[in-house]
Design a protein around this motif. Structure first.
Motif, PDB file in Angstrom:
ATOM      1  N   THR A 291      -3.708   5.118   3.061  1.00  0.00           N
ATOM      2  CA  THR A 291      -5.118   5.523   2.941  1.00  0.00           C
ATOM      3  C   THR A 291      -6.020   4.331   3.240  1.00  0.00           C
ATOM      4  O   THR A 291      -5.868   3.260   2.647  1.00  0.00           O
ATOM      5  CB  THR A 291      -5.417   6.055   1.533  1.00  0.00           C
ATOM      6  OG1 THR A 291      -4.566   7.172   1.257  1.00  0.00           O
ATOM      7  CG2 THR A 291      -6.868   6.500   1.431  1.00  0.00           C
ATOM      8  N   LEU A 292      -6.915   4.515   4.212  1.00  0.00           N
ATOM      9  CA  LEU A 292      -7.903   3.487   4.544  1.00  0.00           C
ATOM     10  C   LEU A 292      -9.225   3.842   3.870  1.00  0.00           C
ATOM     11  O   LEU A 292      -9.628   5.013   3.861  1.00  0.00           O
ATOM     12  CB  LEU A 292      -8.096   3.397   6.063  1.00  0.00           C
ATOM     13  CG  LEU A 292      -6.859   3.090   6.910  1.00  0.00           C
ATOM     14  CD1 LEU A 292      -7.240   3.037   8.384  1.00  0.00           C
ATOM     15  CD2 LEU A 292      -6.215   1.780   6.487  1.00  0.00           C
ATOM     16  N   TYR A 293      -9.896   2.842   3.349  1.00  0.00           N
ATOM     17  CA  TYR A 293     -11.158   3.074   2.649  1.00  0.00           C
ATOM     18  C   TYR A 293     -12.358   2.503   3.396  1.00  0.00           C
ATOM     19  O   TYR A 293     -13.485   2.651   2.946  1.00  0.00           O
ATOM     20  CB  TYR A 293     -11.087   2.468   1.244  1.00  0.00           C
ATOM     21  CG  TYR A 293     -10.001   3.089   0.403  1.00  0.00           C
ATOM     22  CD1 TYR A 293     -10.207   4.297  -0.249  1.00  0.00           C
ATOM     23  CD2 TYR A 293      -8.753   2.479   0.284  1.00  0.00           C
ATOM     24  CE1 TYR A 293      -9.208   4.888  -1.012  1.00  0.00           C
ATOM     25  CE2 TYR A 293      -7.749   3.055  -0.472  1.00  0.00           C
ATOM     26  CZ  TYR A 293      -7.973   4.257  -1.116  1.00  0.00           C
ATOM     27  OH  TYR A 293      -6.976   4.841  -1.860  1.00  0.00           O
TER      28      TYR A 293
ATOM     29  N   ILE B 280      -3.825   7.867   7.070  1.00  0.00           N
ATOM     30  CA  ILE B 280      -3.184   7.434   8.317  1.00  0.00           C
ATOM     31  C   ILE B 280      -1.670   7.518   8.176  1.00  0.00           C
ATOM     32  O   ILE B 280      -1.103   7.024   7.193  1.00  0.00           O
ATOM     33  CB  ILE B 280      -3.595   6.000   8.699  1.00  0.00           C
ATOM     34  CG1 ILE B 280      -5.107   5.841   8.673  1.00  0.00           C
ATOM     35  CG2 ILE B 280      -3.035   5.618  10.059  1.00  0.00           C
ATOM     36  CD1 ILE B 280      -5.827   6.702   9.668  1.00  0.00           C
ATOM     37  N   ASP B 281      -1.033   8.144   9.163  1.00  0.00           N
ATOM     38  CA  ASP B 281       0.426   8.113   9.245  1.00  0.00           C
ATOM     39  C   ASP B 281       0.807   6.886  10.079  1.00  0.00           C
ATOM     40  O   ASP B 281       0.472   6.804  11.264  1.00  0.00           O
ATOM     41  CB  ASP B 281       0.958   9.386   9.904  1.00  0.00           C
ATOM     42  CG  ASP B 281       2.478   9.396   9.969  1.00  0.00           C
ATOM     43  OD1 ASP B 281       3.120   9.130   8.947  1.00  0.00           O
ATOM     44  OD2 ASP B 281       3.032   9.658  11.067  1.00  0.00           O
TER      45      ASP B 281
ATOM     46  N   ALA C  93      -4.652  -3.576   2.899  1.00  0.00           N
ATOM     47  CA  ALA C  93      -3.488  -4.220   2.271  1.00  0.00           C
ATOM     48  C   ALA C  93      -2.238  -3.376   2.460  1.00  0.00           C
ATOM     49  O   ALA C  93      -1.140  -3.907   2.688  1.00  0.00           O
ATOM     50  CB  ALA C  93      -3.767  -4.438   0.780  1.00  0.00           C
ATOM     51  N   GLY C  94      -2.375  -2.049   2.394  1.00  0.00           N
ATOM     52  CA  GLY C  94      -1.213  -1.179   2.562  1.00  0.00           C
ATOM     53  C   GLY C  94      -0.630  -1.268   3.951  1.00  0.00           C
ATOM     54  O   GLY C  94       0.598  -1.294   4.129  1.00  0.00           O
TER      55      GLY C  94
ATOM     56  N   MET D 250      -6.965   2.483  18.191  1.00  0.00           N
ATOM     57  CA  MET D 250      -6.655   1.599  17.065  1.00  0.00           C
ATOM     58  C   MET D 250      -7.949   1.018  16.477  1.00  0.00           C
ATOM     59  O   MET D 250      -8.138   0.993  15.256  1.00  0.00           O
ATOM     60  CB  MET D 250      -5.724   0.479  17.517  1.00  0.00           C
ATOM     61  CG  MET D 250      -5.431  -0.573  16.470  1.00  0.00           C
ATOM     62  SD  MET D 250      -4.462   0.035  15.071  1.00  0.00           S
ATOM     63  CE  MET D 250      -2.835   0.166  15.817  1.00  0.00           C
ATOM     64  N   ASN D 251      -8.842   0.570  17.359  1.00  0.00           N
ATOM     65  CA  ASN D 251     -10.129   0.036  16.891  1.00  0.00           C
ATOM     66  C   ASN D 251     -10.947   1.107  16.172  1.00  0.00           C
ATOM     67  O   ASN D 251     -11.596   0.844  15.160  1.00  0.00           O
ATOM     68  CB  ASN D 251     -10.925  -0.516  18.075  1.00  0.00           C
ATOM     69  CG  ASN D 251     -10.318  -1.782  18.640  1.00  0.00           C
ATOM     70  OD1 ASN D 251      -9.649  -2.531  17.931  1.00  0.00           O
ATOM     71  ND2 ASN D 251     -10.522  -2.034  19.917  1.00  0.00           N
ATOM     72  N   GLU D 252     -10.917   2.324  16.714  1.00  0.00           N
ATOM     73  CA  GLU D 252     -11.696   3.402  16.117  1.00  0.00           C
ATOM     74  C   GLU D 252     -11.167   3.761  14.734  1.00  0.00           C
ATOM     75  O   GLU D 252     -11.933   3.953  13.786  1.00  0.00           O
ATOM     76  CB  GLU D 252     -11.663   4.625  17.026  1.00  0.00           C
ATOM     77  CG  GLU D 252     -12.482   5.790  16.502  1.00  0.00           C
ATOM     78  CD  GLU D 252     -12.416   6.995  17.419  1.00  0.00           C
ATOM     79  OE1 GLU D 252     -12.916   8.053  17.027  1.00  0.00           O
ATOM     80  OE2 GLU D 252     -11.837   6.873  18.525  1.00  0.00           O
ATOM     81  N   ILE D 253      -9.832   3.838  14.609  1.00  0.00           N
ATOM     82  CA  ILE D 253      -9.237   4.220  13.324  1.00  0.00           C
ATOM     83  C   ILE D 253      -9.497   3.157  12.267  1.00  0.00           C
ATOM     84  O   ILE D 253      -9.860   3.456  11.131  1.00  0.00           O
ATOM     85  CB  ILE D 253      -7.724   4.469  13.494  1.00  0.00           C
ATOM     86  CG1 ILE D 253      -7.495   5.728  14.338  1.00  0.00           C
ATOM     87  CG2 ILE D 253      -7.036   4.617  12.135  1.00  0.00           C
ATOM     88  CD1 ILE D 253      -6.047   5.960  14.709  1.00  0.00           C
ATOM     89  N   LEU D 254      -9.311   1.878  12.654  1.00  0.00           N
ATOM     90  CA  LEU D 254      -9.480   0.797  11.685  1.00  0.00           C
ATOM     91  C   LEU D 254     -10.942   0.423  11.476  1.00  0.00           C
ATOM     92  O   LEU D 254     -11.273  -0.256  10.504  1.00  0.00           O
ATOM     93  CB  LEU D 254      -8.704  -0.442  12.138  1.00  0.00           C
ATOM     94  CG  LEU D 254      -7.171  -0.301  12.170  1.00  0.00           C
ATOM     95  CD1 LEU D 254      -6.546  -1.588  12.664  1.00  0.00           C
ATOM     96  CD2 LEU D 254      -6.624   0.052  10.790  1.00  0.00           C
ATOM     97  N   GLY D 255     -11.809   0.854  12.397  1.00  0.00           N
ATOM     98  CA  GLY D 255     -13.216   0.480  12.277  1.00  0.00           C
ATOM     99  C   GLY D 255     -13.440  -0.984  12.550  1.00  0.00           C
ATOM    100  O   GLY D 255     -14.426  -1.569  12.081  1.00  0.00           O
TER     101      GLY D 255
END
Length: 594
Positions: free
Chosen positions: A321-323, A330-331, A300-301, A277-282
């Motif tokens: 979509t994360l920017y 991301i699903d 926000a999404g 989770m940390n890796e995906i969200l940065g």
């Protein structure tokens, strides 16, 4: 347990004391009543006996008084002689002349009213004692009533035996109470001490110290309770160990999932996150545990989808979509977890990075489009020239030869493209059979130079091979040749006339390093990451002119990966490119896949 003992002893003492007092009071009342009744009957009998003895002496008053005086010395009862008018003629305990008229005394009145014996108890006005009075008529020899004879006795004297009995009984009851309390103290100690031990064991169990055991020796029922506590401790220890093992396994499983996992409670606070989770969200959400999720998540999404799950209390799924820190697709699944009620107790947020999947889908789509496009060109050429020949060009031998040559070249190109596609497909599915052998790298390079020699000489390209020390590796010779042929052919094709292509062969650590360097057109920075994609061309027009299929570098990449190798690129526009192949010395013989 000491307080329990004190309570038991206090309550028992109070009960015994109250019971003893009540018992003594009742016994005292009963004994006193019976004693008074018995003593009263005796006093009445004694009065009647005295009266019958005195009836013979009534005619001689002096003798009568003397006889009463003699009798008073023998008995302890008070003797009183009263005339019919109430005048006291004689009293054994007081001076008769000082006594008032007794006609109104209750016991005298009872005799006057017809009772044989009058009975009454009251405090004596002359002596101050509480006395029990009995009175009857005194008659002469003819039976005529001449006065009253009265006997009285102190109540205290009458119940004296009762008091002594009650004192003895009270002493006995006091000893019984003391003995009972001592026995109770011993009995409560025998009960409360093991109960206290059991309590200590239970307290240790509540603090998760499951090594605590009851080792007392008391009554059977208490020992059974202690054994039950011991069995409970053993069972709890086993269950806690099992839970801890399950939690450890679950934690390890969650921590090693490639899916991001975050647990959010009903108050929207983060309970748990895993590394994915940390890796995906940065973001490092470990520092946000115990805080609301929107304090650590900046998408926000994603926040909107989690909030939607809270409102609808239903599973929510969406691609987001994360920017930040880089663009990712991301699903997202937000799953409410329900307890025994209809309300969720927490929510699990699952993130699956499908960026690569979407990229591969795009690559696949592009591949189909590119294949269609690449195949259409030679097919169109073959079809067009064949139709022209069929329309009448067969008559002209010069045109016929030209058109057949074009048809041959296009069909050869088409065949090469199909072969490359089939080979690439086999490489991707690990279906290429390889036979590893010891190969001298420079020998393979010389073979490739021979193949390309005409082109090299035609374009006056300087081709150099540099090998500080002879280098041999274990690999499939044909696969190594195909890799180097693609790289060297590309270097020759994309180098200007009179340019230079140099191949460096050397050893770095446990790897063989082969670099193909040219000073040609180079590759732009923004396109270097895509050159290994199928059918990708930097300069599409020139690529077709040099006869490339657009699959060479993709084949190179897959051959190297199948041989546990890798390829790197350094390039600058108009300065040339440097493709470097890294291969381990000992290769695994891949036969029919991994």
């Amino acid at each position: 347990m000491k307080q329990l003992r004190i309570k038991i002893l206090s309550l028992l003492s109070l009960f015994l004391i109250l019971f003893t007092l009540l018992f003594l009071f009742l016994i005292s009342s009963i004994l006193e009543s019976q004693t008074l009744e018995q003593q009263g009957e005796d006093l009445q009998a004694q009065l009647l006996t005295l009266s019958s003895q005195l009836d013979e002496r009534v005619d001689e008053p002096d003798d009568l008084i003397d006889s009463l005086s003699d009798t008073a010395e023998i008995i302890s009862e008070r003797i009183t002689l009263v005339s019919l008018t109430g005048e006291v003629l004689y009293d054994s305990h007081a001076d008769a002349s000082t006594l008032e008229n007794h006609i109104d005394r209750p016991e005298i009145q009872q005799v006057i009213s017809g009772e044989q014996v009058g009975v009454y108890d009251r405090e004596s006005e002359s002596t101050g004692e509480v006395l029990y009075y009995t009175a009857t008529y005194l008659e002469d020899s003819n039976g005529e009533e001449l006065g009253f004879i009265r006997l009285s006795k102190s109540i205290e004297e009458m119940v004296g035996v009762t008091n002594q009995t009650m004192l003895a009984l009270a002493a006995f009851m006091g000893i019984a109470i003391i003995v009972s309390l001592l026995f109770t103290q011993y009995w409560t100690k025998q009960i409360t001490q093991p109960l206290g031990h059991i309590k200590q064991v239970a307290e240790k169990l509540s603090l998760k110290d499951y090594t605590a055991k009851y080792k007392g020796n008391s009554y059977k029922e208490i020992d059974e309770l202690g054994r039950t506590i011991n069995e409970l401790a053993t069972s709890l220890d086993y269950q806690v160990q099992e839970i801890e093992e399950n939690e450890t396994q679950l934690r390890e499983l969650i921590n090693h999932l490639v899916i991001g996992v975050m647990v959010v409670d009903n108050e929207r606070k983060i309970d748990m996150v895993n590394p994915a989770m940390n890796e995906i969200l940065g973001e490092n959400l470990y520092g946000n545990i115990g805080r609301t999720y929107n304090e650590g998540i900046y998408s926000a999404g994603l926040v909107e989808l989690i909030e939607k799950a809270f409102k609808k209390k239903k599973l929510q799924n969406k691609e987001v979509t994360l920017y930040f820190p880089e663009e990712r697709i991301i699903d997202v699944n937000v799953v409410p977890i329900f307890g025994q009620t209809d309300l969720p107790i927490n929510y699990i947020v699952l993130l699956y990075d499908i960026t690569e999947i979407r990229r591969l889908e795009k690559v696949r789509t592009d591949f189909v489009a590119n294949v269609s496009h690449e195949l259409r060109t030679p097919i169109t050429a073959v079809k067009g020239f064949a139709e022209t020949l069929l329309d009448g060009a067969l008559e002209d031998e010069e045109v016929l030869v030209e058109f057949l040559t074009i048809i041959y070249n296009e069909s050869s190109r088409l065949d090469t493209m199909v072969q490359d596609i089939l080979q690439l497909s086999k490489l991707e599915q690990r279906k290429i059979t390889s036979a590893a052998e010891r190969v001298r790298v420079t020998e393979v390079i010389e073979e490739i130079k021979t193949i390309l020699l005409q082109k090299i000489e035609l374009r006056k390209i300087q081709f150099k091979v540099k090998e500080p020390e002879p280098l041999e590796i274990e690999i499939d010779r044909d696969q190594l040749k195909q890799v180097l042929l693609n790289l060297i052919a590309n270097a020759v094709s994309y180098t200007h006339d009179g340019g230079e292509v140099t191949v460096y062969v050397r050893q770095i650590g446990h790897e063989a390093v082969i670099s193909v360097k040219d000073n040609g057109v180079g590759i732009p920075k923004d396109q270097q990451s895509r050159i290994f994609e199928r059918f990708y061309r930097v300069d599409k027009a020139r690529s077709r002119n040099v006869g490339g299929t657009g699959l060479g570098l993709s084949i190179v990449k897959w051959i190297l990966e199948n041989n546990n190798g890798r390829i790197t690129l350094k390039s600058e526009v108009k300065k040339g490119s440097d493709f470097t192949v890294w291969l381990p010395f000992k290769q695994i013989n891949n036969t029919n896949g991994d």
